[in-house]
Design an enzyme around this catalytic site. Structure first.
Site, mmCIF file in Angstrom:
data_model
loop_
_atom_site.group_PDB
_atom_site.id
_atom_site.type_symbol
_atom_site.label_atom_id
_atom_site.label_comp_id
_atom_site.label_asym_id
_atom_site.label_seq_id
_atom_site.Cartn_x
_atom_site.Cartn_y
_atom_site.Cartn_z
ATOM 1 N N MET A 179 27.760 34.017 38.659
ATOM 2 C CA MET A 179 28.055 35.229 37.903
ATOM 3 C C MET A 179 29.030 35.029 36.747
ATOM 4 O O MET A 179 28.897 35.655 35.703
ATOM 5 C CB MET A 179 28.594 36.313 38.841
ATOM 6 C CG MET A 179 27.550 36.852 39.796
ATOM 7 S SD MET A 179 28.162 38.192 40.842
ATOM 8 C CE MET A 179 28.510 39.457 39.609
ATOM 9 N N ARG A 203 41.043 46.086 33.957
ATOM 10 C CA ARG A 203 39.630 46.304 33.730
ATOM 11 C C ARG A 203 39.105 47.474 34.554
ATOM 12 O O ARG A 203 38.169 48.160 34.164
ATOM 13 C CB ARG A 203 38.832 45.031 34.076
ATOM 14 C CG ARG A 203 37.353 45.166 33.729
ATOM 15 C CD ARG A 203 36.570 43.912 34.059
ATOM 16 N NE ARG A 203 35.209 44.030 33.571
ATOM 17 C CZ ARG A 203 34.215 44.625 34.207
ATOM 18 N NH1 ARG A 203 34.439 45.181 35.371
ATOM 19 N NH2 ARG A 203 33.016 44.687 33.681
ATOM 20 N N ASP A 235 40.776 39.784 34.521
ATOM 21 C CA ASP A 235 40.705 38.341 34.724
ATOM 22 C C ASP A 235 40.199 37.596 33.504
ATOM 23 O O ASP A 235 39.401 38.105 32.726
ATOM 24 C CB ASP A 235 39.754 38.010 35.882
ATOM 25 C CG ASP A 235 40.339 38.390 37.220
ATOM 26 O OD1 ASP A 235 41.567 38.404 37.320
ATOM 27 O OD2 ASP A 235 39.558 38.664 38.136
ATOM 28 N N ASP A 254 33.786 36.643 44.843
ATOM 29 C CA ASP A 254 35.247 36.612 44.927
ATOM 30 C C ASP A 254 35.766 35.612 45.949
ATOM 31 O O ASP A 254 36.967 35.314 45.961
ATOM 32 C CB ASP A 254 35.782 38.004 45.270
ATOM 33 C CG ASP A 254 35.773 38.940 44.060
ATOM 34 O OD1 ASP A 254 35.624 38.442 42.932
ATOM 35 O OD2 ASP A 254 35.916 40.158 44.249
ATOM 36 N N LYS A 280 41.023 46.157 47.665
ATOM 37 C CA LYS A 280 41.308 46.361 46.239
ATOM 38 C C LYS A 280 40.097 46.915 45.499
ATOM 39 O O LYS A 280 40.197 47.889 44.750
ATOM 40 C CB LYS A 280 41.748 45.041 45.607
ATOM 41 C CG LYS A 280 41.753 45.053 44.070
ATOM 42 C CD LYS A 280 42.035 43.673 43.512
ATOM 43 C CE LYS A 280 41.985 43.660 41.987
ATOM 44 N NZ LYS A 280 40.612 43.738 41.460
ATOM 45 N N ASN A 281 38.941 46.284 45.667
ATOM 46 C CA ASN A 281 37.772 46.688 44.898
ATOM 47 C C ASN A 281 37.291 48.091 45.269
ATOM 48 O O ASN A 281 36.725 48.798 44.439
ATOM 49 C CB ASN A 281 36.640 45.671 45.079
ATOM 50 C CG ASN A 281 36.968 44.339 44.436
ATOM 51 O OD1 ASN A 281 37.837 44.257 43.575
ATOM 52 N ND2 ASN A 281 36.283 43.287 44.857
#
Length: 436
Positions: free
Chosen positions: A341, A97, A121, A319, A22-23
């Site tokens: 983070m 985003r 998110d 993640d 996905k990223n």
């Protein structure tokens, strides 16, 4: 609106193939705007966030030929730049985003871009400062228009420069790299992100004609070029899915083989799960997690309690901290989870505590998990998914629990995991998607 109804307690068994990353997809698909030529992307994950981005490109007049759910051919030879300043774009991009990733490519090719207020998110602040400061150092002017709610980015000419990033943001680095590929002169980015996804983007750009060196390090050098051409690119397997399936196997006492896991690009992810006591075997590019009745969390050499925390690559990805946390619930021993983070990403543990987990939430960034040692099963409850990763962590908890669980707001899970219900059903999970 749909929910997941889960009846847990079953040992899952079989093979599962991770989706495309996905990223990586959000960066790679944005990069098709850099060229008027065809770009073919393979192993695209069929998930909400990626599909939204592809829809955005189509509405920008990019020609999109989705030959299958995993392959798409893009041709950005007649882009409608004004669409990026429309209420329709603002509404759709507010749900995603990742739409900010369009800015770097638009600046490189068209010398202007628009960034609306980001969505995504609900896990605390996610700054765009790295993106914007990098653009400004390349010569971009930034203005915020209160009436339309957009950041307006314009540049007469992008000029290569040296920059030291305040944080090694993956998306920030990717956006700056895309902008710098067609800048005049040489751009040097120090403290750059070096995740496999960023490496993939740089390799793709080089195939398109970019001149990027230092790939895989935190010092990237980009020599600007006048033109980028078409290419073909294949996504890596999603490392977050791989980690999620490792945790799923452990929590359900499952015997699962993760096929084509992309082991060479997983970094320390397998080692972190081994620190929880989870056994696994590598067979070629497959990972086999055998059924374990118990697993014991390692301690430090001096007997101290293990701490697992997130850190920029090659450190542990944030993640997967939610997955590590839920996996530790049934372990022998204790572990401190330190989420550095994002300040809201651990708030979902209240649902795990309600299910019977022994977790102490120390503050918004730290939680101590005291393993139940399989002496008690979690119990099913009704809960809501606050973000992609916490949602899957709650799903893993539900699959290991006794009784029925209902998970609401599953659109968050669908944003990151394709057809997760049917893929888990193939492993023997009792999970249903139910309309309410």
């Amino acid at each position: 609106m749909n929910v997941f109804e889960v009846r847990g307690g079953k040992k899952l068994q079989g093979e599962i193939v991770p989706q495309g990353a996905k990223n990586e997809a959000l960066q790679i698909i944005s990069a098709v705007l850099l060229t008027p030529e065809e770009v073919t992307i393979n192993n695209i994950p069929d998930i909400l966030d990626v599909n939204l981005l592809i829809e955005l490109l189509s509405e920008m007049n990019v020609k999109v030929n989705r030959t299958s759910r995993s392959t798409c051919i893009f041709k950005a030879d007649d882009v409608n730049i004004d669409y990026l300043h429309s209420p329709e774009f603002k509404k759709k991009s507010g749900r995603l985003r990742g739409s900010v990733m369009l800015a770097g490519a638009m600046l490189a090719r068209y010398k202007k871009a628009f960034i609306p207020k980001p969505g995504g998110d609900k896990i605390g602040r996610r700054r765009l400062d790295t993106h914007v400061i990098g653009f400004q150092k390349l010569g971009t002017q930034l203005d915020y228009n209160q009436e339309d709610g957009f950041f307006h980015l314009t540049a007469e000419e992008l000029k290569g420069t040296y920059m030291l990033l305040d944080e090694p943001s993956v998306t920030g680095t990717a956006n700056i790299v895309m902008a710098a590929t067609m800048a005049t002169g040489t751009t040097t980015i120090y403290n750059a992100a070096c995740e496999p996804y960023l490496q993939q983007l740089c390799k793709m750009l080089n195939r398109m004609g970019a001149k990027i060196s230092g790939i895989g390090s935190n010092l990237l050098v980009i020599e600007g070029v006048d033109y980028l051409g078409g290419t073909t690119h294949a996504m890596l397997p999603d490392m977050i899915e791989v980690g999620s399936f490792i945790g799923l196997a452990a929590m359900t006492k499952g015997d699962i083989t993760i096929k084509n896991a992309g082991i060479n690009d997983l970094g320390i992810i397998p080692e972190k799960f081994r620190q929880l006591g989870i056994a696994m075997d590598f067979k070629g590019d497959d990972i086999h997690i055998p059924s374990q009745d118990s697993y014991t969390i390692q301690k430090y050499l001096d007997g101290g309690v293990l701490t697992i925390y997130d850190h920029p690559w090659p450190g542990f990805t944030p993640d997967l901290l939610s997955i590590v946390l839920v996996t530790a619930i049934q372990a022998h021993g204790s572990v401190l989870i330190h989420q550095k983070m994002f300040e809201s990403r651990l708030f979902f543990v209240d649902k795990l505590i309600e299910m019977g987990a022994q977790i102490i939430l120390c503050d918004p960034h730290r939680a101590v998990v005291i393993g139940l040692e399989r002496e008690h099963q979690l119990r099913g409850i009704t809960m809501s998914s606050p973000d992609i990763r916490a949602g899957v962590a709650l799903l893993i908890a539900a699959l290991s629990a006794e009784g029925k669980s209902t998970i609401q707001n599953i659109e968050q899970i669908d944003r990151g995991y394709q057809n997760i219900d049917t893929r888990l059903q193939a492993l023997g999970a009792d999970i249903k998607r139910v309309a309410i």
